[in-house]
Design an enzyme around this catalytic site. Structure first.
Site, PDB file in Angstrom:
ATOM      1  CB  SER A  55      -0.952   0.098   1.230  1.00 27.43           C
ATOM      2  OG  SER A  55      -1.466   1.264   1.563  1.00 27.43           O
ATOM      3  CE1 TYR A  84      -4.431  -2.053   5.108  1.00 27.95           C
ATOM      4  CE2 TYR A  84      -3.595   0.129   4.822  1.00 27.95           C
ATOM      5  CZ  TYR A  84      -3.950  -1.101   4.113  1.00 27.95           C
ATOM      6  OH  TYR A  84      -3.941  -1.266   2.711  1.00 27.95           O
TER       7      TYR A  84
HETATM    8  N1  LIG Z   1      -8.667  -0.345  -1.484  1.00 24.78           N
HETATM    9  C1  LIG Z   1      -7.527   0.514  -1.063  1.00 24.78           C
HETATM   10  O1  LIG Z   1      -7.922   1.688  -1.043  1.00 24.78           O
HETATM   11  C2  LIG Z   1      -6.319  -0.217  -0.842  1.00 24.78           C
HETATM   12  C3  LIG Z   1      -5.172   0.783  -0.942  1.00 24.78           C
HETATM   13  C4  LIG Z   1      -3.902   0.061  -0.528  1.00 24.78           C
HETATM   14  C5  LIG Z   1      -3.992  -1.366  -0.355  1.00 24.78           C
HETATM   15  N2  LIG Z   1      -4.966  -2.085  -0.612  1.00 24.78           N
HETATM   16  C6  LIG Z   1      -4.751  -3.427  -0.337  1.00 24.78           C
HETATM   17  O2  LIG Z   1      -5.218  -4.452  -1.480  1.00 24.78           O
HETATM   18  C7  LIG Z   1      -5.466  -5.274  -1.035  1.00 24.78           C
HETATM   19  C8  LIG Z   1      -6.980  -5.871  -1.530  1.00 24.78           C
HETATM   20  O3  LIG Z   1      -8.075  -5.107  -0.600  1.00 24.78           O
HETATM   21  P1  LIG Z   1      -9.195  -4.387  -1.470  1.00 24.78           P
HETATM   22  O4  LIG Z   1      -9.350  -2.982  -1.633  1.00 24.78           O
HETATM   23  O5  LIG Z   1      -9.608  -4.957  -2.787  1.00 24.78           O
HETATM   24  O6  LIG Z   1     -10.378  -4.718  -0.369  1.00 24.78           O
HETATM   25  P2  LIG Z   1     -11.511  -6.293  -0.446  1.00 24.78           P
HETATM   26  O7  LIG Z   1     -12.389  -5.873  -1.655  1.00 24.78           O
HETATM   27  O8  LIG Z   1     -11.980  -5.836   0.878  1.00 24.78           O
HETATM   28  O9  LIG Z   1     -10.563  -7.426  -0.572  1.00 24.78           O
HETATM   29  C9  LIG Z   1      -9.755  -8.075   0.509  1.00 24.78           C
HETATM   30  C10 LIG Z   1     -10.145  -9.323   0.188  1.00 24.78           C
HETATM   31  O10 LIG Z   1      -9.328 -10.410   1.256  1.00 24.78           O
HETATM   32  C11 LIG Z   1     -10.144 -11.052   1.756  1.00 24.78           C
HETATM   33  N3  LIG Z   1      -9.751 -11.365   3.031  1.00 24.78           N
HETATM   34  C12 LIG Z   1     -10.195 -10.392   4.080  1.00 24.78           C
HETATM   35  N4  LIG Z   1      -9.924 -11.051   5.430  1.00 24.78           N
HETATM   36  C13 LIG Z   1      -9.551 -12.241   4.921  1.00 24.78           C
HETATM   37  C14 LIG Z   1      -8.988 -13.344   5.813  1.00 24.78           C
HETATM   38  N5  LIG Z   1      -8.974 -13.235   7.070  1.00 24.78           N
HETATM   39  N6  LIG Z   1      -8.667 -14.378   5.220  1.00 24.78           N
HETATM   40  C15 LIG Z   1      -8.492 -14.617   3.828  1.00 24.78           C
HETATM   41  N7  LIG Z   1      -9.027 -13.597   3.125  1.00 24.78           N
HETATM   42  C16 LIG Z   1      -9.512 -12.736   3.766  1.00 24.78           C
HETATM   43  C17 LIG Z   1     -11.425 -10.752   1.355  1.00 24.78           C
HETATM   44  O11 LIG Z   1     -12.323 -11.982   1.169  1.00 24.78           O
HETATM   45  P3  LIG Z   1     -13.325 -12.581   2.254  1.00 24.78           P
HETATM   46  O12 LIG Z   1     -14.088 -11.436   2.869  1.00 24.78           O
HETATM   47  O13 LIG Z   1     -14.336 -13.387   1.516  1.00 24.78           O
HETATM   48  O14 LIG Z   1     -12.467 -13.111   3.109  1.00 24.78           O
HETATM   49  C18 LIG Z   1     -11.439  -9.933   0.154  1.00 24.78           C
HETATM   50  O15 LIG Z   1     -11.716 -10.723  -0.986  1.00 24.78           O
HETATM   51  C19 LIG Z   1      -5.280  -5.575   0.575  1.00 24.78           C
HETATM   52  O16 LIG Z   1      -4.189  -6.052   0.852  1.00 24.78           O
HETATM   53  C20 LIG Z   1      -5.404  -4.195   0.787  1.00 24.78           C
HETATM   54  O17 LIG Z   1      -4.754  -3.733   1.983  1.00 24.78           O
HETATM   55  C21 LIG Z   1      -6.143  -1.498  -0.650  1.00 24.78           C
END
Ligand SMILES: NC(=O)c1ccc[n+]([C@@H]2O[C@H](COP(=O)([O-])OP(=O)(O)OC[C@H]3O[C@@H](n4cnc5c(N)ncnc54)[C@H](OP(=O)(O)O)[C@@H]3O)[C@@H](O)[C@H]2O)c1
Length: 271
Positions: free
Chosen positions: A146, A159
């Site tokens: 991130s 985080y």
């Molecule tokens: N969105 C942003 O602004 C942003 C910015 C920087 C970095 N990121 C990073 O991008 C990555 C993806 O995030 P996203 O934004 O796409 O959010 P998201 O749609 O909430 O995706 C997170 C995924 O992780 C899975 N997950 C959550 N907890 C879990 C657990 N305990 N065990 C296994 N799987 C789990 C969730 O599926 P289930 O709920 O089915 O488990 C979901 O599919 C993350 O690492 C996040 O930190 C996001």
């Protein structure tokens, strides 16, 4: 666990593949003709995503539901991959969770689960799957960090620290594996429109743009790639130009929960 009838050999493993950035990355990799293994906690959402990707791209897609914050979960996934005779050619450690709250609020179990998922599971899965890739002299590990990895962030303390771990760990593994034929890279999105980051769309990039950055990062050789020019500029200013104590104080002012609202304590938590 859900599988289809095709026999699978090589596949890309994408964690957190049923939504947001993970789903977009899975779509791009399937578009390259790669077979996939999808993981996440919600079996129904994984099955729906797998069916959609099979229908659109005609590749083999397996899914394995598990909670990666649980002790032993990465080993269970790798054992299952071995049983299914899946050879992992790309590992995308994307699953992650965020917790926005002052550390003084407590939330100790949520902090623990966040670190276990965002940091420990990423390192453990990498350590479990990298040896085979190095032995084959082929494969790739993409760890989703991130822009928060580049500087401390108040009210997102665990985080940002967990993502700093991912970035540092990945850069070190990149150096260790140079010349082995295995590509290791950390990709850092900034604010991206996903279920983890709901609310106004302004200033946010799409999950598809992050997935495109992942695909292009796989073709490059650098250890760390930031998605989007403005995000890259921000990481340069906050991560390189300013001292950490300054960025910590700036973030405290920018992210301080409003005194007026119930937001004062824990504004958003997801583990
Ligand atoms: N969105 C942003 O602004 C942003 C910015 C920087 C970095 N990121 C990073 O991008 C990555 C993806 O995030 P996203 O934004 O796409 O959010 P998201 O749609 O909430 O995706 C997170 C995924 O992780 C899975 N997950 C959550 N907890 C879990 C657990 N305990 N065990 C296994 N799987 C789990 C969730 O599926 P289930 O709920 O089915 O488990 C979901 O599919 C993350 O690492 C996040 O930190 C996001």
């Amino acid at each position: 666990m859900e599988k289809n009838t095709h026999s699978t050999r090589r596949a890309a493993v994408v964690t957190g593949a049923a939504s947001g950035i993970g789903a977009a990355i899975a779509d791009r990799l399937a578009g390259q003709g790669r077979n996939l293994v999808l993981t996440g906690r919600d079996a129904g959402r994984l099955q729906a995503t797998a069916a959609r990707l099979r229908g659109t791209h005609g590749v083999t897609v397996l899914s394995f539901p598990l909670d990666l914050s649980q002790a032993g979960a990465p080993s269970r996934l790798v054992q299952w991959l071995a049983q299914e005779a899946v050879e992992v050619d790309v590992l995308v450690n994307n699953a992650g969770a965020s917790l926005r709250a002052p550390v003084a609020d407590g939330n100790a179990s949520q902090v623990r689960a966040l670190v276990d998922l965002n940091a420990s599971a990423v390192a453990e899965l990498t350590a479990l799957l990298l040896p085979e890739m190095v032995a084959r002299r082929d494969g790739a590990v993409v760890n989703i960090a991130s822009t928060g990895a580049y500087a401390p962030a108040a009210y997102l303390a665990a985080y940002a620290a967990s993502k700093a771990f991912v970035l540092s760990f990945t850069q070190a593994v990149w150096a260790e594996t140079r010349g082995t034929g295995v590509r290791v890279v950390a990709v850092s999105p900034g604010p991206t429109r996903t279920p983890m980051n709901p609310g106004p769309r302004r200033g946010k990039r799409s999950p598809e743009s992050v997935a495109d950055t992942v695909v292009s990062a796989l073709r490059r050789s650098s250890p760390a790639v930031v998605d989007g020019r403005m995000n890259a500029l921000q990481t340069f200013v906050f991560g390189r130009l300013l001292p950490a104590w300054t960025t910590a104080r700036i973030s405290e002012r920018a992210l301080r929960p409003s005194a007026a609202g119930g937001d004062r304590r824990r504004s958003a938590a997801r583990t």
